[in-house]
Design a protein around this motif. Structure first.
Motif, mmCIF file in Angstrom:
data_model
loop_
_atom_site.group_PDB
_atom_site.id
_atom_site.type_symbol
_atom_site.label_atom_id
_atom_site.label_comp_id
_atom_site.label_asym_id
_atom_site.label_seq_id
_atom_site.Cartn_x
_atom_site.Cartn_y
_atom_site.Cartn_z
ATOM 1 N N GLU A 217 -7.434 4.823 1.591
ATOM 2 C CA GLU A 217 -6.428 5.883 1.735
ATOM 3 C C GLU A 217 -6.093 6.495 0.376
ATOM 4 N N ARG A 218 -6.013 5.668 -0.646
ATOM 5 C CA ARG A 218 -5.696 6.189 -1.987
ATOM 6 C C ARG A 218 -6.785 7.135 -2.473
ATOM 7 N N GLN A 219 -8.034 6.784 -2.192
ATOM 8 C CA GLN A 219 -9.141 7.608 -2.656
ATOM 9 C C GLN A 219 -9.262 8.908 -1.865
ATOM 10 N N GLU A 220 -9.152 8.823 -0.552
ATOM 11 C CA GLU A 220 -9.382 9.998 0.283
ATOM 12 C C GLU A 220 -8.128 10.846 0.483
ATOM 13 N N HIS A 221 -6.953 10.214 0.383
ATOM 14 C CA HIS A 221 -5.694 10.941 0.576
ATOM 15 C C HIS A 221 -4.698 10.491 -0.491
ATOM 16 N N PRO A 222 -4.871 10.920 -1.732
ATOM 17 C CA PRO A 222 -4.003 10.437 -2.820
ATOM 18 C C PRO A 222 -2.535 10.780 -2.643
ATOM 19 N N GLU A 223 -2.226 11.728 -1.770
ATOM 20 C CA GLU A 223 -0.827 12.103 -1.536
ATOM 21 C C GLU A 223 -0.176 11.282 -0.426
ATOM 22 N N ARG A 224 -0.925 10.415 0.185
ATOM 23 C CA ARG A 224 -0.445 9.698 1.371
ATOM 24 C C ARG A 224 0.327 8.433 0.984
ATOM 25 N N ILE A 225 1.443 8.173 1.693
ATOM 26 C CA ILE A 225 2.243 6.963 1.513
ATOM 27 C C ILE A 225 1.884 5.992 2.628
ATOM 28 N N VAL A 226 1.730 4.714 2.283
ATOM 29 C CA VAL A 226 1.259 3.711 3.234
ATOM 30 C C VAL A 226 2.186 2.510 3.210
ATOM 31 N N VAL A 227 2.374 1.875 4.376
ATOM 32 C CA VAL A 227 3.096 0.602 4.449
ATOM 33 C C VAL A 227 2.350 -0.319 5.409
ATOM 34 N N GLY A 228 2.287 -1.590 5.057
ATOM 35 C CA GLY A 228 1.710 -2.574 5.960
ATOM 36 C C GLY A 228 2.733 -2.940 7.010
ATOM 37 N N THR A 229 2.699 -2.263 8.157
ATOM 38 C CA THR A 229 3.712 -2.480 9.191
ATOM 39 C C THR A 229 3.570 -3.838 9.868
ATOM 40 N N GLU A 230 2.358 -4.413 9.803
ATOM 41 C CA GLU A 230 2.150 -5.745 10.379
ATOM 42 C C GLU A 230 0.923 -6.346 9.712
ATOM 43 N N THR A 231 1.080 -7.545 9.133
ATOM 44 C CA THR A 231 -0.014 -8.147 8.386
ATOM 45 C C THR A 231 -0.134 -9.628 8.721
ATOM 46 N N PHE A 232 -1.318 -10.167 8.475
ATOM 47 C CA PHE A 232 -1.543 -11.593 8.682
ATOM 48 C C PHE A 232 -0.776 -12.393 7.624
ATOM 49 N N PRO A 233 -0.034 -13.420 8.029
ATOM 50 C CA PRO A 233 0.726 -14.207 7.041
ATOM 51 C C PRO A 233 -0.164 -14.931 6.049
#
Length: 680
Positions: A438-454
Motif C-alpha cells: 500500500e505504501r508503494q502503490e498508494h503513498p497517500e493512503r492511511i492504513v490500520v490493522g483492524t484485526e491481526t493474528f496475536p
C-alpha cells in the motif's frame, strides 16, 4: 392522571433480537437490530390513571458467529417530560471546531421538540463546567416551537485555556443544559465531552492534539464472560481498566456498536474507540442473521450508532463493517459507499474505515485457485493442505504464509480497489503483508490493522512503528469471549485437530486476557513488544504435556503459565519461556546461574530453554532478592528490543535482562419476553 399532559417515552440501549414492543397488548414498535439503541414514544398508547403493561418480545435464531444472549441486555430508560422537551436521543450535540492553548470554541446544538397542541416559547440555558466543576462559560437562547414540530438551538461558548482530552490525561468537561419557561422546574440534561483535535495524514499518521499516536488496539466482543451478555457498568469499566493496564490504548467494538457504559468508561480512562456498525450487510454469514433486515434498517441503525457516539471524545473512528463479502463486488460494494457517506453526513468530525479481509472479498476467485491447486495435489498424490472444517477462519489460520499470499495477490488488489478508495482509513483484517504494498502503490493512503493474528505482534508492531501511514494494530482478541470455541487452543497429538474445540472448551482462548480478566503470558509479551515493559517475564509450559507433539494456529499461544508450583516428580523436564527487550537473559535457580542466552535469536523478544525440576531451598531464596534487583537494574539501563525464550524447572526462577470464524457451540434461547408495569 398526572402524566396525561406529559410526554412519555422508553429508550432501549439494546434488545437482542427482533424486538417487538407492546403496550396493553397492542403492538407499537419493533427493532430488528440487537445492538441498536432506539426510543419508543408511549404517547397515545397509555391508559392514564390505570395500570399499564409494557411487553418486550425478543427472538433469536441461528443468527451470529458468537454468543449474543437474548432479550433486554442493556439499560432501559423511562423518560417523562413536558410536551416541550429536549429530544431523548441525540438531543444535545457538542463539537469543538477551533482549539488553541488560549481558547476553545464549543458549539452546542440542542434539539427541542413540541408534542403538544400549543405554540410555546422556551429558553435554552447552557453552562460549561471544567473538569474540576467550575463554570467557565454560559449562554442563554430563546426558542419558539409550533405544535408537533422540532427546532434546533445553536450556541457558541468560548472556553479559556482549555484542558485537552487525551489518552494520558482524559480531561472531561460537562455541558449543563436547562430548558426553562415551560414548567415550574426546568428540564436539565448533563452531557460530558472532551476538547481535542484529530488529524490524519500519511507523514504523521494519526495525531491527537498535534501529537502522533499509534493505536495499541484490542478487538473485543460485547459479552461479560461468566455474567453472560448483559451489560453492567462496573463490569464494562473493569474491562477497560484492565485492558489499559495491559498496554492497550484503543479498542475495536467487534462487530457491533458499543454500549454506553463502555463508551463512558473509555472517556474517563483515556482509551480510544473504533466503533463498528455491522458484521454483515446483505450477504448472510448465518442463516437468520441481520442481513435479512439490513436493506430496510441500515440507515436508522447507522444513525443510532452515531447519535450514541457523537459526544464521546474516545470515539475517533467509525467502522462500517467487518469482513463483508460485498467489498469485493463492484456493484454490491456500493452499499459501502452509502454507509460511508451516511456516517459523514451525520458526523464529519471523525474518520471512516472498514475491516476488509481480502480473502473474504475475493473469496470466489481465490476458492477457484485453491480448488485447482487441491485437484493438482490429489493428482500428484500429495495431501490436501486446507482444513476440512471451520470454513473461512480455518483456511485463514491453516498456514503462516497463506494469508500473506492472499493479502498481496493481484486478485485481492483488483477486488478491493473501490472499497479501499471510499475510506478515510483502509482497514485490513489479517492483511499486514499488504502494508508495504500500500505504501508503494498508494503513498497517500492511511492504513490500520483492524484485526491481526496475536502470534504476529512482534513483526506487526515493527511495521506500525516503521511506517507512519500505518496508524495501529488491533489484535484478535484483547479479552476472551463466548464463541468460536477453542480457536486459540494448542492442538496436541492425539487430540482433535478440528477448527472448533470440543467440550470442555467454552471460550475462544485467543485473547491476551482470559474471560475473568486475568492476563495470560501473551499479554506480557505484547506489553514488552510495545516497549511498555522492561522487566523480564517468566512463564512455564505445563509439564504434563512435556514431550508431546503439538501445533499452534495463528490465533494460538503456547500453554505456558506464570507458575512454578507443579505436582510432579523432582527432576521432571520442563520448558521456561522468558520475554524481554534486553540483549541477553540470565536465569538463576536458588542463587545459581543455570542459563545465559541471547534474546531474539529465533523470535523477537523471546527465548526458551529446557531444565529439570528441583526443590526450592526456602521462601527467602536468593531468587526473591534477585527479582527485586531486576527492575532496578533495567531502570538504570534502558533496554533495547530483543526477545528470549527459555525452559526451566518448577522452582521459582529469576530472569535478569542485561541491557546491551466458526460458530460457537452454545445453545441459545429462541425467544424471550420481558414485562414492565407502569401507572402513569
Amino acid at each position: 392522571m398526572e402524566w396525561s399532559d406529559k410526554h412519555v417515552a422508553l429508550e432501549f440501549e439494546g434488545v437482542y433480537r427482533d424486538a417487538m414492543i407492546y403496550v396493553n397488548g397492542a403492538f407499537i414498535a419493533q427493532r430488528p437490530n440487537g445492538y441498536a439503541a432506539f426510543v419508543v414514544s408511549l404517547d397515545g398508547f397509555l391508559e392514564y390513571g390505570a395500570q399499564n403493561t409494557i411487553r418486550v418480545d425478543a427472538r433469536t435464531h441461528d443468527d451470529s458467529r458468537w454468543y449474543t444472549g437474548a432479550g433486554i441486555y442493556r439499560e432501559v430508560h423511562l423518560w417523562v417530560s413536558d410536551r416541550v422537551h429536549i429530544l431523548e436521543q441525540n438531543g444535545v450535540r457538542i463539537t469543538t471546531p477551533d482549539i488553541d492553548d488560549q481558547l476553545a470554541v464549543v458549539e452546542i446544538a440542542t434539539r427541542v421538540r413540541n408534542t403538544g397542541i400549543l405554540t410555546r416559547t422556551a429558553t435554552v440555558s447552557t453552562e460549561i463546567l471544567d473538569p474540576e466543576g467550575n463554570v467557565v462559560g454560559i449562554q442563554n437562547s430563546p426558542i419558539t416551537t409550533l405544535p408537533q414540530t422540532e427546532g434546533v438551538v445553536r450556541q457558541r461558548i468560548y472556553v479559556p485555556e482549555p484542558q485537552r482530552w487525551s489518552v494520558d490525561r482524559p480531561a472531561l468537561y460537562t455541558a449543563r443544559t436547562r430548558l426553562n419557561g415551560i414548567a415550574d422546574e426546568p428540564e436539565i440534561r448533563h452531557t460530558t465531552f472532551g476538547i481535542r483535535t484529530l488529524q490524519l495524514d500519511p507523514h504523521h499518521g494519526l495525531r491527537i492534539n498535534g501529537e502522533t499516536v499509534k493505536l495499541r488496539g484490542a478487538c473485543i466482543h460485547h459479552d461479560n464472560g461468566i455474567m453472560g451478555a448483559a451489560t453492567f457498568a462496573d463490569a464494562e469499566e473493569r474491562r477497560i481498566i484492565l485492558l489499559k493496564a495491559a498496554g492497550f490504548n484503543a479498542i475495536r467494538s467487534s462487530h457491533n456498536p458499543m454500549s454506553v457504559a463502555m463508551l463512558d468508561a473509555c472517556d474517563r480512562h483515556g482509551v480510544l474507540v473504533m466503533d463498528e456498525t455491522f458484521d454483515m450487510w446483505t450477504d448472510s454469514k448465518s442463516p437468520f442473521d441481520y442481513a435479512l433486515s439490513f436493506p430496510e434498517w441500515w440507515e436508522r441503525d447507522v444513525a443510532a450508532m452515531v447519535a450514541t457516539d457523537f459526544n464521546h471524545p474516545s470515539v475517533i473512528i467509525y467502522s462500517i463493517g467487518n469482513e463483508i463479502p460485498e467489498t469485493g463486488n463492484a456493484i454490491a460494494s456500493q452499499w459501502g459507499r452509502k454507509l460511508a457517506e451516511k456516517v459523514r453526513e451525520l458526523d464529519g468530525t471523525r474518520f471512516v474505515t472498514n475491516g476488509i479481509n481480502g480473502f473474504v472479498s475475493a473469496m470466489s476467485e481465490i476458492s477457484t485457485v485453491i480448488e485447482e491447486a487441491t485437484a493438482q495435489c490429489a493428482t500428484e498424490g500429495e495431501p490436501e493442505s486446507a482444513e476440512a472444517d471451520g470454513g473461512v477462519n480455518a483456511l485463514m489460520g491453516s498456514t503462516e504464509d497463506f494469508m500473506d499470499w492472499v493479502a498481496t495477490s493481484p486478485l485481492v488488489t483488483a477486488a478491493t480497489a473501490e472499497s479501499f478508495a471510499m475510506l478515510d482509513i483502509v482497514g485490513l483484517n489479517y492483511g499486514d503483508a499488504r502494508y508495504e504494498l500500500e505504501r508503494q502503490e498508494h503513498p497517500e493512503r492511511i492504513v490500520v490493522g483492524t484485526e491481526t493474528f496475536p502470534s504476529r505482534i512482534d513483526r506487526n508492531w515493527k511495521l506500525v512503528t516503521d511506517h507512519p501511514q500505518v496508524i495501529g494494530d488491533f489484535t484478535w482478541s484483547g479479552w476472551d469471549y463466548l464463541g468460536e470455541v477453542g480457536v486459540g487452543r494448542v492442538k496436541y497429538e492425539g487430540e482433535s485437530d478440528a477448527f472448533d474445540g470440543q467440550f470442555p472448551w467454552l471460550t475462544s482462548w485467543s485473547a491476551d486476557l482470559d474471560i475473568t480478566g486475568h492476563r495470560r503470558p501473551m499479554s506480557y509479551y505484547r506489553q514488552t513488544v510495545f516497549g511498555l515493559r522492561s522487566t523480564p517475564y517468566i512463564a512455564v509450559r505445563r509439564p504434563a504435556n512435556h514431550g508431546r507433539a503439538f501445533t499452534l494456529g495463528q490465533w494460538s499461544w503456547t500453554d505456558a503459565v506464570s507458575s512454578w508450583s507443579w505436582n510432579i516428580a523432582d527432576g521432571s523436564p520442563m520448558i521456561v519461556e522468558v520475554y524481554s527487550n534486553a540483549d541477553e537473559i540470565e536465569l538463576e535457580l536458588n542463587g545459581r546461574v543455570i542459563a545465559r542466552e541471547l534474546v531474539g535469536s529465533r523470535r523477537a523478544f523471546w527465548r526458551t530453554s529446557s531444565f529439570r525440576s528441583r526443590r526450592v531451598r526456602s521462601p527467602r531464596s536468593p531468587c526473591a532478592r534477585a527479582r527485586k534487583s531486576v527492575a532496578a537494574y533495567c531502570a538504570r539501563h534502558p533496554a533495547r528490543r530483543f526477545l528470549m525464550s527459555g525452559s526451566i524447572s518448577p522452582a521459582p526462577i529469576c530472569a535478569t535482562g542485561r541491557c546491551s470464524s466458526s460458530r460457537s457451540s452454545f445453545e441459545m434461547p429462541t425467544a424471550t419476553s420481558s414485562t414492565m408495569l407502569i401507572v402513569p
